[in-house]
Design a protein around this motif. Structure first.
Motif, PDB file in Angstrom:
ATOM      1  N   LYS A  55       0.856  -1.195   0.000  1.00 63.84           N
ATOM      2  CA  LYS A  55       0.000   0.000   0.000  1.00 63.84           C
ATOM      3  C   LYS A  55       0.885   1.235   0.000  1.00 63.84           C
ATOM      4  N   THR A  56       0.445   2.273  -0.681  1.00 69.13           N
ATOM      5  CA  THR A  56       1.141   3.563  -0.640  1.00 69.13           C
ATOM      6  C   THR A  56       0.152   4.650  -0.232  1.00 69.13           C
ATOM      7  N   THR A  57       0.657   5.609   0.532  1.00 65.91           N
ATOM      8  CA  THR A  57      -0.118   6.809   0.867  1.00 65.91           C
ATOM      9  C   THR A  57       0.796   8.004   0.604  1.00 65.91           C
ATOM     10  N   ALA A  58       0.302   9.180   0.855  1.00 65.69           N
ATOM     11  CA  ALA A  58       1.111  10.381   0.648  1.00 65.69           C
ATOM     12  C   ALA A  58       2.305  10.437   1.601  1.00 65.69           C
ATOM     13  N   ASN A  59       2.210   9.766   2.761  1.00 68.46           N
ATOM     14  CA  ASN A  59       3.253   9.859   3.780  1.00 68.46           C
ATOM     15  C   ASN A  59       3.974   8.548   4.090  1.00 68.46           C
TER      16      ASN A  59
END
Length: 117
Positions: A55-59
Motif C-alpha cells: 500500500k502507498t499513501t502520501a506519507n
C-alpha cells in the motif's frame, strides 16, 4: 612543615576529581539518549531490504519484506514513513522493490525505494 606531602596532595586531588566525576555520572539520566531526536545522534544506520509494496499513501509505504538479517527481523509487513523532503517514490501496490531505511525518533523511515528489475 606542610600537612600534605606532594604525593599525598596529588592523591587527594585525584580522589576529589574522581568523586565529582562519579557523582555527576550518577546524577545524570543516561537513558535520555534514546529519547533524543536522531539528528542529535551520529548518522542513523541504514538498513537494506527487499519486498513487495502492499500500500502507498502520501506519507508512507507498506512493504511485505523478506527477513532483515542486520536487525534479526523475520519476514513481515511494515509501514515505513517517507522522508519529509524529496519527491514520493514511483512505486505502486504489487511492485517488487529494493529499499533502504533507518530508524528515526518517530519510527522507521525509508531512505530509498526502487522497483526490482
Amino acid at each position: 612543615m606542610s600537612i600534605f606531602s606532594a604525593r599525598s596532595f596529588s592523591a587527594f586531588v585525584l580522589s576529589v576529581f574522581t568523586f565529582i566525576t562519579v557523582a555527576h555520572a550518577a546524577s545524570t539520566d543516561m537513558s535520555h539518549d534514546m529519547a533524543m531526536p536522531m539528528e542529535n545522534h551520529m548518522a542513523a544506520e541504514i538498513y537494506h531490504g527487499q519486498g513487495v509494496v502492499k500500500k502507498t499513501t502520501a506519507n508512507s509505504i507498506s512493504i511485505a519484506h523478506k527477513p532483515i538479517v542486520a536487525l534479526n527481523w523475520p519476514a513481515m509487513t511494515m509501514t515505513f514513513s517517507l522522508p519529509e523532503s524529496g519527491s514520493s517514490p514511483v512505486v505502486k501496490a504489487g511492485d517488487a522493490v529494493d529499499f533502504t531505511f533507518s530508524q528515526q525518533a518517530e519510527g522507521y523511515q525509508l531512505s530509498s525505494v526502487t522497483p526490482t528489475k
